[in-house]
Design a protein around this motif. Structure first.
Motif, PDB file in Angstrom:
ATOM      1  N   HIS A 178      23.827 -21.054  28.261  1.00  0.00           N
ATOM      2  CA  HIS A 178      23.347 -20.282  27.367  1.00  0.00           C
ATOM      3  C   HIS A 178      24.702 -19.647  26.590  1.00  0.00           C
ATOM      4  O   HIS A 178      24.457 -18.683  25.876  1.00  0.00           O
ATOM      5  N   ASP A 179      25.818 -20.383  26.651  1.00  0.00           N
ATOM      6  CA  ASP A 179      26.922 -19.676  26.122  1.00  0.00           C
ATOM      7  C   ASP A 179      26.833 -19.816  24.618  1.00  0.00           C
ATOM      8  O   ASP A 179      26.828 -21.085  24.103  1.00  0.00           O
ATOM      9  N   MET A 180      27.210 -18.870  23.640  1.00  0.00           N
ATOM     10  CA  MET A 180      27.159 -18.852  22.224  1.00  0.00           C
ATOM     11  C   MET A 180      28.549 -19.252  21.772  1.00  0.00           C
ATOM     12  O   MET A 180      28.757 -19.527  20.325  1.00  0.00           O
ATOM     13  N   PHE A 181      29.596 -18.992  22.458  1.00  0.00           N
ATOM     14  CA  PHE A 181      30.991 -19.146  21.935  1.00  0.00           C
ATOM     15  C   PHE A 181      31.172 -20.659  22.288  1.00  0.00           C
ATOM     16  O   PHE A 181      31.704 -21.250  21.274  1.00  0.00           O
ATOM     17  N   PHE A 182      31.010 -21.055  23.286  1.00  0.00           N
ATOM     18  CA  PHE A 182      31.327 -22.580  23.616  1.00  0.00           C
ATOM     19  C   PHE A 182      30.023 -23.384  24.149  1.00  0.00           C
ATOM     20  O   PHE A 182      29.965 -23.426  25.379  1.00  0.00           O
ATOM     21  N   PRO A 183      29.158 -23.728  23.154  1.00  0.00           N
ATOM     22  CA  PRO A 183      27.767 -24.315  23.577  1.00  0.00           C
ATOM     23  C   PRO A 183      27.991 -25.627  24.359  1.00  0.00           C
ATOM     24  O   PRO A 183      29.123 -26.378  24.002  1.00  0.00           O
ATOM     25  N   PRO A 184      27.292 -26.004  25.294  1.00  0.00           N
ATOM     26  CA  PRO A 184      27.287 -27.219  26.191  1.00  0.00           C
ATOM     27  C   PRO A 184      27.438 -28.512  25.306  1.00  0.00           C
ATOM     28  O   PRO A 184      28.171 -29.324  25.461  1.00  0.00           O
TER      29      PRO A 184
END
Length: 350
Positions: free
Chosen positions: A294-300
């Motif tokens: 759920h990272d919004m800086f470095f999305p999967p």
């Protein structure tokens, strides 16, 4: 030089300062008597092949790496490995704007790139510790940027690499978001073009900066689930004021800006004339790419696109609704997953 009692061994130790001499910079100029703040755990074996390097992330120091990721029975076990945590240039413990002197102090601090950090770390490891092989380089966020740079720049030295929640080349979206973090600080009248007397004079800008981190650092699911309550805060306002603002308020604004500039421009393809596939194709390390779900800086998806370019690599996403800031150890299940992946990576023979 600005006095800031936040930085030092009382809150962030133990660590040692190593003077690596003059560090020539990619952007021109140099840092004389460049100091790296280094924390070590465990013992370097006779073969000098059990070393693990952990670079730090934006705003973070070696202390949080020690508290969250290192320990007996953990993947990063000091009983097995010699773990070297190097504080990045600009983070307040190593040479940084607030502790630099003369014509490099404060807003006059030179531009430092990820590649400069990695060359400084390489000099430290090879010349001070006699280390020419790294069993693993692992780092989160800006630590992941440094991990990628290590694997591309020194492919024969890095045996395994685990970039967590970071990319090899920063995206335009992430560049723009980081710009809002910068603007939050620099638009505060108390910032005075970086010539403030203390962090307290930039309190409003640092609070805006903390709010932006709150919005993007966690995730929409984090808010929907009321995770701030699980972390001990009865309201979101209390969470913002006490946890997020409380974290950033004592930090030096110029230090944060030096790291932000570096973060925005992280790009391993600088080693290959802008050719990202060529740069990532250089990597010989067994690599696990480990984005946070759920990272919004470095999305999967951004991380997976790069992983596909790394020979023999594996895509090992880690699930947590805490988003990017799961790195801070707020989610025990996240940490268990990280340990599982790192153990598997370390079990792979050279």
């Amino acid at each position: 030089m600005t006095i800031n009692t936040y930085y030092g061994p009382e809150g962030h130790g133990p660590y040692e300062l190593y003077d690596i001499g003059t560090l020539d910079l990619e952007e021109g100029g140099a840092i004389p008597n460049c100091q790296l703040a280094v924390a070590t755990h465990g013992t370097l074996n006779a073969a000098k092949d059990n070393a693990i390097l952990v670079p730090t992330w934006y705003s973070g120091t070696s202390k949080i790496i020690e508290q969250v990721y290192i320990g007996t029975g953990r993947a990063l076990d000091p009983a097995k490995y010699f773990i070297v945590v190097v504080n990045q240039i600009g983070n307040g413990l190593s040479t940084s704007p607030h502790n630099a002197s003369g014509d490099q102090s404060g807003p006059r601090f030179p531009r430092v790139r990820i590649g400069d950090d990695v060359r400084a770390q390489h000099k430290l490891l090879t010349e001070r510790f006699g280390i020419n092989s790294l069993a693993l380089v692992v780092g989160g966020s800006m630590g992941a940027q440094q991990t990628y740079e290590w694997a591309v720049r020194y492919p024969d030295m890095v045996k395994r690499a685990a970039p967590i929640a970071g990319t090899a080349r920063n995206t335009e979206h992430d560049f723009l978001f980081t710009e809002t973090l910068v603007d939050a600080i620099t638009t505060d009248p108390g910032f005075k073009d970086g010539n403030y007397g203390s962090s307290a004079e930039v309190a409003a800008g640092l609070k805006r900066h903390a709010k932006m981190w709150t919005v993007m650092g966690w995730s929409t699911e984090f808010f929907r689930a009321g995770r701030h309550r699980a972390l001990g805060f009865d309201s979101m306002q209390a969470f913002v004021d006490n946890f997020m603002t409380g974290y950033f308020a004592p930090m030096d604004p110029n230090d944060l800006l030096a790291m932000a500039w570096k973060w925005q421009r992280g790009d391993v393809s600088r080693n290959t004339g802008g050719d990202l596939p060529a740069a990532l194709g250089r990597i010989k390390a067994k690599t696990f790419v480990m984005p946070i779900s759920h990272d919004m800086f470095f999305p999967p998806a951004d991380c997976q696109a790069e992983q596909a370019l790394i020979p023999g690599s594996e895509f090992r996403p880690v699930a947590s609704i805490d988003g990017h800031l799961a790195l801070f150890g707020t989610d025990p299940e996240f940490l268990a997953q990280v340990d599982t992946h790192l153990r598997a990576l370390l079990a792979i023979s050279d």
